[in-house]
Design an enzyme around this catalytic site. Structure first.
Site, PDB file in Angstrom:
ATOM      1  N   GLU A   1       0.823  -1.097  -0.056  1.00  0.00           N
ATOM      2  CA  GLU A   1       0.031   0.117   0.118  1.00  0.00           C
ATOM      3  C   GLU A   1       0.802   1.258   0.091  1.00  0.00           C
ATOM      4  O   GLU A   1       1.983   1.005   0.217  1.00  0.00           O
ATOM      5  CB  GLU A   1      -0.773  -0.008   1.102  1.00  0.00           C
ATOM      6  CG  GLU A   1      -0.194   0.098   2.405  1.00  0.00           C
ATOM      7  CD  GLU A   1      -1.012   0.611   3.709  1.00  0.00           C
ATOM      8  OE1 GLU A   1      -1.544   1.626   3.469  1.00  0.00           O
ATOM      9  OE2 GLU A   1      -1.398  -0.122   4.672  1.00  0.00           O
TER      10      GLU A   1
ATOM     11  N   LYS B   1      -3.360  -1.800  15.588  1.00  0.00           N
ATOM     12  CA  LYS B   1      -2.808  -0.872  16.653  1.00  0.00           C
ATOM     13  C   LYS B   1      -3.840  -0.814  17.900  1.00  0.00           C
ATOM     14  O   LYS B   1      -4.978  -0.886  17.851  1.00  0.00           O
ATOM     15  CB  LYS B   1      -2.481   0.296  16.206  1.00  0.00           C
ATOM     16  CG  LYS B   1      -1.211   0.483  15.526  1.00  0.00           C
ATOM     17  CD  LYS B   1      -0.280   1.738  15.622  1.00  0.00           C
ATOM     18  CE  LYS B   1       0.821   1.896  14.946  1.00  0.00           C
ATOM     19  NZ  LYS B   1       0.676   2.619  13.519  1.00  0.00           N
TER      20      LYS B   1
HETATM   21  N1  PSU Z   1      -2.712   1.422  10.793  1.00  0.00           N
HETATM   22  C1  PSU Z   1      -1.321   1.889  10.885  1.00  0.00           C
HETATM   23  N2  PSU Z   1      -0.694   2.205   9.904  1.00  0.00           N
HETATM   24  C2  PSU Z   1      -1.024   2.987   8.836  1.00  0.00           C
HETATM   25  C3  PSU Z   1      -2.501   2.674   8.921  1.00  0.00           C
HETATM   26  C4  PSU Z   1      -3.377   1.900   9.733  1.00  0.00           C
HETATM   27  O1  PSU Z   1      -0.750   1.132  11.884  1.00  0.00           O
HETATM   28  O2  PSU Z   1      -0.746   3.477   8.056  1.00  0.00           O
HETATM   29  C5  PSU Z   1      -3.452   3.195   7.575  1.00  0.00           C
HETATM   30  C6  PSU Z   1      -3.743   1.964   6.581  1.00  0.00           C
HETATM   31  O3  PSU Z   1      -3.451   2.442   4.963  1.00  0.00           O
HETATM   32  C7  PSU Z   1      -5.129   1.770   6.810  1.00  0.00           C
HETATM   33  C8  PSU Z   1      -5.663   2.988   7.196  1.00  0.00           C
HETATM   34  O4  PSU Z   1      -5.798   1.037   5.617  1.00  0.00           O
HETATM   35  O5  PSU Z   1      -4.476   3.637   7.635  1.00  0.00           O
HETATM   36  C9  PSU Z   1      -6.967   2.896   7.920  1.00  0.00           C
HETATM   37  O6  PSU Z   1      -7.403   4.484   7.938  1.00  0.00           O
HETATM   38  P1  PSU Z   1      -8.992   4.359   8.507  1.00  0.00           P
HETATM   39  O7  PSU Z   1      -9.092   4.308   9.989  1.00  0.00           O
HETATM   40  O8  PSU Z   1      -9.103   5.810   8.557  1.00  0.00           O
HETATM   41  O9  PSU Z   1      -9.816   3.625   7.871  1.00  0.00           O
END
Ligand code: PSU
Ligand code: MN
Length: 306
Positions: A27, A161
């Site tokens: 990604e 996380k």
């Molecule tokens: N968690 C991490 N590092 C990240 C992300 C999540 O520890 O870089 C990024 C990933 O791309 C994940 C996104 O798909 O954040 C999720 O964002 P949201 O919670 O807004 O869906």
């Protein structure tokens, strides 16, 4: 199909796919919104090398100038790392970005979509999005979870996380029918920590077994993906209680500042890094390499049985 008209797959990746060689999707949100510049430049190059060292071809995805890019050139990787005017693209944003030619980094959800468009079956990330703490009242649930329900890509992650409600994240995945496998462990990992206090559905013994489960799911025509929890290597793991304190501090600050919606995850990631003085960053990088390695092995095992 019209969809292909939006898609640019690098020739090396297309050749690998056409000849049943392993390919691993990566990604770009982790680059643009998860790591600082210029550290993310060396990370982006290194994680691709890790995939190649296992005999697979890396395919980092992004939306650039109205095109779905599967596989980025070094210059395009640089654009994503600099992250000037680079948005964070979730499923809901994809059509808009392509139609108005904006540049955006793909989250787990969107990388799965891009991978599936190109025919890539395995994807390595750091951590997935999930149900946020207090998600039962804010309804902040990452689109990553819905994507795992509907898009046929296996996602290798180091769990989720502690910024999230891991228990509810796993409940959601169960409801959506997403298999959650542990790579050699019965614990669902918590990103910086090898254990979250929650278990996986099945402790897989190795990558070959994981590949067999993925293949079986798809042969049964069960829709969607498979989530593989791959724990951070022991030597880079951080203490769970220490991280809980750091994360609570970051969450309290987000609350005070009124940060919400798609900005909450990048804010928390950046604050955690600052509060831990970069120690967490070294762990973040290493767990992502470890996921890339395991994803490449799963991709190889899948090619061998298909
Ligand atoms: N968690 C991490 N590092 C990240 C992300 C999540 O520890 O870089 C990024 C990933 O791309 C994940 C996104 O798909 O954040 C999720 O964002 P949201 O919670 O807004 O869906
Ligand atoms: Mn959200």
């Amino acid at each position: 199909m019209k969809m292909k008209e939006y898609l640019d797959v690098l020739p090396e990746i297309q050749q690998a796919l056409d000849s049943n060689k392993p390919v691993v999707a990566l990604e770009s949100t982790i680059l643009s919104h998860g790591m600082p510049y210029p550290e993310n430049v060396s990370f982006a190059a290194e994680v691709e090398k890790v995939v190649r060292a296992e005999g697979a071809v890396p395919a980092t995805t992004a939306l650039i100038d109205g095109r779905v890019k599967v596989g980025l050139t070094p210059a395009e990787l640089e654009v994503m790392c600099k992250a000037e005017n680079v948005g964070k693209v979730s499923r809901r944003d994809m059509a808009t970005y392509l139609a108005v030619k904006k540049t955006g980094a793909t989250t787990v959800a969107t990388t799965m979509i891009c991978a599936a468009m190109a025919g890539i079956k395995v994807f390595a990330t750091g951590g997935i999005g999930g149900v946020h703490r207090h998600g039962e009242s804010t309804m902040d649930v990452s689109a990553d979870l819905q994507e795992l329900k509907q898009t046929p890509v296996a996602v290798v992650c180091a769990g989720a996380k502690q910024i999230l409600d891991i228990g509810r994240t796993l409940e959601y995945l169960e409801t959506m029918g997403v298999p959650v496998l542990g790579n050699g462990t019965s614990d669902f990992p918590a990103f910086y920590c090898r254990k979250s206090g929650f278990g996986v559905d099945h402790a897989a013994k190795d990558e070959a077994e994981i590949a067999k489960i993925i293949k079986t799911k798809w042969e049964l025509d069960l829709q969607g993906g498979v989530l593989i929890g791959n724990p951070i290597p022991e030597e880079y793991a951080l203490d769970f209680d220490y991280m809980e304190g750091v994360i609570n501090q970051a969450l309290a600050e987000a609350d005070e500042k009124g940060i919400r919606g798609k900005d909450i995850t990048p804010f928390l990631l950046a604050r955690v890094k600052e509060i831990t003085h970069g120690v967490s960053f070294a762990s973040n990088v290493q767990l992502a390499y470890n996921n890339a390695r395991v994803a490449a092995k799963i991709a190889k095992a899948l090619c061998a049985i298909s």
